[in-house]
Write an enzyme that holds these catalytic residues in place. Structure first.
Site, PDB file in Angstrom:
ATOM      1  N   SER A 129     -28.699 -44.984 -11.869  1.00 51.62           N
ATOM      2  CA  SER A 129     -29.989 -44.777 -12.520  1.00 51.62           C
ATOM      3  C   SER A 129     -30.587 -43.688 -12.095  1.00 51.62           C
ATOM      4  CB  SER A 129     -30.875 -45.985 -12.047  1.00 51.62           C
ATOM      5  OG  SER A 129     -31.816 -45.978 -12.835  1.00 51.62           O
ATOM      6  N   LYS A 183     -26.728 -53.026 -11.742  1.00 49.02           N
ATOM      7  CA  LYS A 183     -27.316 -52.037 -12.305  1.00 49.02           C
ATOM      8  C   LYS A 183     -28.015 -52.850 -13.760  1.00 49.02           C
ATOM      9  CE  LYS A 183     -28.688 -48.138 -14.255  1.00 49.02           C
ATOM     10  NZ  LYS A 183     -28.888 -48.360 -15.830  1.00 49.02           N
ATOM     11  N   HIS A 186     -31.122 -54.422 -12.943  1.00 45.41           N
ATOM     12  CA  HIS A 186     -32.064 -53.335 -12.568  1.00 45.41           C
ATOM     13  C   HIS A 186     -32.482 -52.854 -13.890  1.00 45.41           C
ATOM     14  CE1 HIS A 186     -32.880 -49.000 -13.426  1.00 45.41           C
ATOM     15  NE2 HIS A 186     -33.301 -48.900 -12.003  1.00 45.41           N
ATOM     16  N   ASN A 187     -31.660 -53.115 -15.226  1.00 49.12           N
ATOM     17  CA  ASN A 187     -32.090 -52.598 -16.352  1.00 49.12           C
ATOM     18  C   ASN A 187     -33.308 -53.773 -16.943  1.00 49.12           C
ATOM     19  OD1 ASN A 187     -30.835 -50.371 -15.678  1.00 49.12           O
ATOM     20  ND2 ASN A 187     -29.982 -50.019 -18.149  1.00 49.12           N
ATOM     21  N   GLU A 190     -36.544 -53.161 -15.510  1.00 48.29           N
ATOM     22  CA  GLU A 190     -36.999 -52.076 -16.304  1.00 48.29           C
ATOM     23  C   GLU A 190     -37.578 -52.287 -17.388  1.00 48.29           C
ATOM     24  OE1 GLU A 190     -34.130 -48.631 -16.694  1.00 48.29           O
ATOM     25  OE2 GLU A 190     -34.428 -48.868 -18.810  1.00 48.29           O
ATOM     26  N   ARG A 287     -39.184 -56.247 -27.867  1.00 48.59           N
ATOM     27  CA  ARG A 287     -38.678 -55.161 -28.542  1.00 48.59           C
ATOM     28  C   ARG A 287     -38.068 -55.765 -29.952  1.00 48.59           C
ATOM     29  NH1 ARG A 287     -35.433 -50.874 -24.801  1.00 48.59           N
ATOM     30  NH2 ARG A 287     -36.948 -51.094 -22.913  1.00 48.59           N
TER      31      ARG A 287
HETATM   32  C1  6PG Z   1     -31.417 -45.925 -15.799  1.00 50.39           C
HETATM   33  C2  6PG Z   1     -31.786 -46.361 -17.355  1.00 50.39           C
HETATM   34  C3  6PG Z   1     -30.597 -45.757 -18.414  1.00 50.39           C
HETATM   35  C4  6PG Z   1     -30.957 -46.224 -19.842  1.00 50.39           C
HETATM   36  C5  6PG Z   1     -31.230 -47.293 -20.309  1.00 50.39           C
HETATM   37  C6  6PG Z   1     -32.086 -47.574 -21.466  1.00 50.39           C
HETATM   38  O1  6PG Z   1     -31.468 -46.564 -15.044  1.00 50.39           O
HETATM   39  O2  6PG Z   1     -31.146 -44.710 -15.873  1.00 50.39           O
HETATM   40  O3  6PG Z   1     -32.047 -47.738 -17.378  1.00 50.39           O
HETATM   41  O4  6PG Z   1     -29.547 -46.743 -17.987  1.00 50.39           O
HETATM   42  O5  6PG Z   1     -32.016 -45.045 -20.121  1.00 50.39           O
HETATM   43  O6  6PG Z   1     -29.874 -48.025 -20.455  1.00 50.39           O
HETATM   44  O7  6PG Z   1     -31.871 -48.613 -22.125  1.00 50.39           O
HETATM   45  P1  6PG Z   1     -32.263 -49.096 -23.514  1.00 50.39           P
HETATM   46  O8  6PG Z   1     -31.904 -47.928 -24.364  1.00 50.39           O
HETATM   47  O9  6PG Z   1     -31.579 -50.416 -23.651  1.00 50.39           O
HETATM   48  O10 6PG Z   1     -33.674 -49.129 -23.266  1.00 50.39           O
END
Ligand code: 6PG
Length: 468
Positions: A129, A183, A186-187, A190, A287
């Protein structure tokens, strides 16, 4: 031949930047991509100190790398990963290591691990990430699976990782597909935090009618305090950005957002594990909702609401919004971390959440000062089922809940969509409810389906002939 320390397959933004990062740390790095332009542009960007060779020829690529080889795949998740593995295999030997650095769904990693183990190839998944800058100057990396293989590459990963207080933001996390799973969550977190920030921004703009300068400066200020984090920081930068005509760029950007799927996977798997992550669910839903623009335009004409005029002092509004955002962000982390706790048991990952929160403190998209508080909470009690049960975190939530309730009431009255904030508060209120009304749901199930129910005053299961 066979003198390079490391190889990367896929020289898109992430691959190329990670390769430059590796080379800047004095490791010799080979790159492979089928696109000649990508190969040439990487070769041009490399400076005299870098030992880099990029090629479009897989055989040549394999011959460059020291044996046993270490090759990282940075290609889109899914079929491209399988194709990359297939094209490499004829040129690899027993003992070589393949690392999948992409956002791969964790069950694919489990499958590939078994397939490659049969061929004597070590395979592990490692979430990375930090976006393009992170990859170039220090990402957070989440490796899991084959520990011996990871240990062999540890010096390279520790050198290229982000550092917090001198500690690298990479550490072996656990068995099997642990790296990809962590991960993924994590997302999910995010997604949740991005949704919450966007709702707070909307409240500032359409709710409390703050002017654009005040909104931008508020995010900048928030990044100096408890909310200090990468996502708040970039929001301050984004809101400052001017378009070519001098107006703020943000106002020209359409209001529908795409997604690659990791947030949805987090929600889907949380449901499978029966772990509630409602803020993350709401972020995924919003979204999707954002994509139905034509319907929303129609609906706006007929589904109307005359909001009451509510006068709130700007300084009070900003203070409450700050509490609300902080409160909801804590709840989002709590949900993701609780999911990791359950997943660790279910999939035998043996995760240590102190380690996870430690390596999330820097480099990654959800890095934030508050991660250090979580790290401390897990250091004090590794078995903590939910960070809301840590007394320091609980105090932060109780201190900010009044502001949160005020803001949510305000938004409801205004008719503004705040699914992320509402779900965060609902999670908090449900979690702290010693008694939930689920007794009634038990009774209803027994009433219409004879599904039986449990009692609080006696063990066993019961069925009642309900009086129609
Ligand atoms: C990271 C981000 C990276 C990516 C996402 C975007 O940790 O660096 O999470 O992995 O930018 O996958 O996710 P979406 O396209 O689903 O918003």
């Amino acid at each position: 031949m066979n003198t390079f320390d490391f190889g990367i397959v896929g020289l898109g933004v992430m691959g190329r930047n990670l390769l430059l990062n590796i080379a800047s740390n004095k490791f010799a790095a080979a790159g492979l991509d089928l696109d000649t332009e990508k190969v040439n542009s990487l070769q041009q960007e490399a400076n005299a100190d870098h030992k880099i060779e990029a090629t479009t020829d897989v055989k040549h690529f394999a011959s460059l790398i020291q044996r046993p080889r270490a090759i990282m795949l940075l290609v889109p998740a899914g079929k491209p990963v399988d194709s990359a593995i297939q094209s490499l295999l004829p040129h690899l030997e027993e003992g070589d290591i393949i690392i999948d650095g992409g956002n791969t769904y964790f069950t694919d990693t489990d499958r590939r691990f078994l397939e490659l183990a049969e061929k004597g190839i070590h395979f592990f998944g490692m979430g990375i990430s930090g976006g393009e800058k992170g990859a170039r100057f220090g990402p957070s990396m989440m490796p899991g699976g084959d520990k011996k293989a990871y240990e062999r590459l540890r010096p390279i990963f520790e050198a290229i990782a982000a550092k917090v207080d001198g500690e690298p933001c990479v550490e072996y996390l656990g068995n099997g597909s642990a790296g990809n799973y962590v991960k993924m969550v994590h997302n999910g977190i995010e997604y949740g935090i991005m949704q919450l920030i966007s709702e707070i921004y909307d409240l500032m703009k359409r709710g409390y009618n703050l002017d654009e300068d005040t909104i931008q400066k508020t995010f900048e200020e928030w990044n100096q305090g408890d909310l200090k984090s990468y996502l708040i920081e970039i929001t301050g930068h984004i809101l400052k950005q001017k378009d070519e005509d001098g107006s703020r760029l943000i106002n020209q950007i359409s209001d529908w957002a795409k997604s690659k799927g990791t947030g949805k996977w987090t929600s889907q798997n949380a449901m499978d594990l029966q772990v509630p992550v409602p803020t993350i669910d709401a972020a995924v839903v919003m979204r999707d909702m954002s994509k139905s623009k034509p319907e929303r335009i129609e609906a706006a004409k007929i589904l109307t609401w005359n909001a009451n005029q509510q006068d709130v002092k700007t300084s009070e509004a900003i203070a409450s919004l700050k509490d609300t955002l902080f409160f909801a962000i804590l709840i989002t982390y709590a949900q993701g971390l609780a999911q990791l706790k359950t997943a660790s048991k279910e999939y035998n990952y043996e995760l240590n959440l102190e380690t996870v929160t430690k390596i999330w403190r820097g480099g990654c998209i959800i890095r934030a000062d508050v991660l250090e508080d979580f790290r401390k909470a897990f250091a004090a009690n590794a078995d903590l089922p939910n960070i809301l049960l840590n007394s320091d975190i609980a105090k932060k939530l109780t201190d900010t809940q009044a502001g949160t309730r005020n803001v949510i009431q305000f938004a409801v009255q205004k008719g503004l969509p705040i699914a992320g904030l509402m779900n965060s508060l609902a999670y908090f209120d449900a979690y702290r409810s010693e008694n939930l009304p689920t007794n009634l749901i038990q009774a209803q199930r027994d009433y219409f389906g004879a599904h039986t129910y449990e009692r609080i005053d006696a063990p066993g299961v019961f069925h009642t002939q309900w009086n129609d």
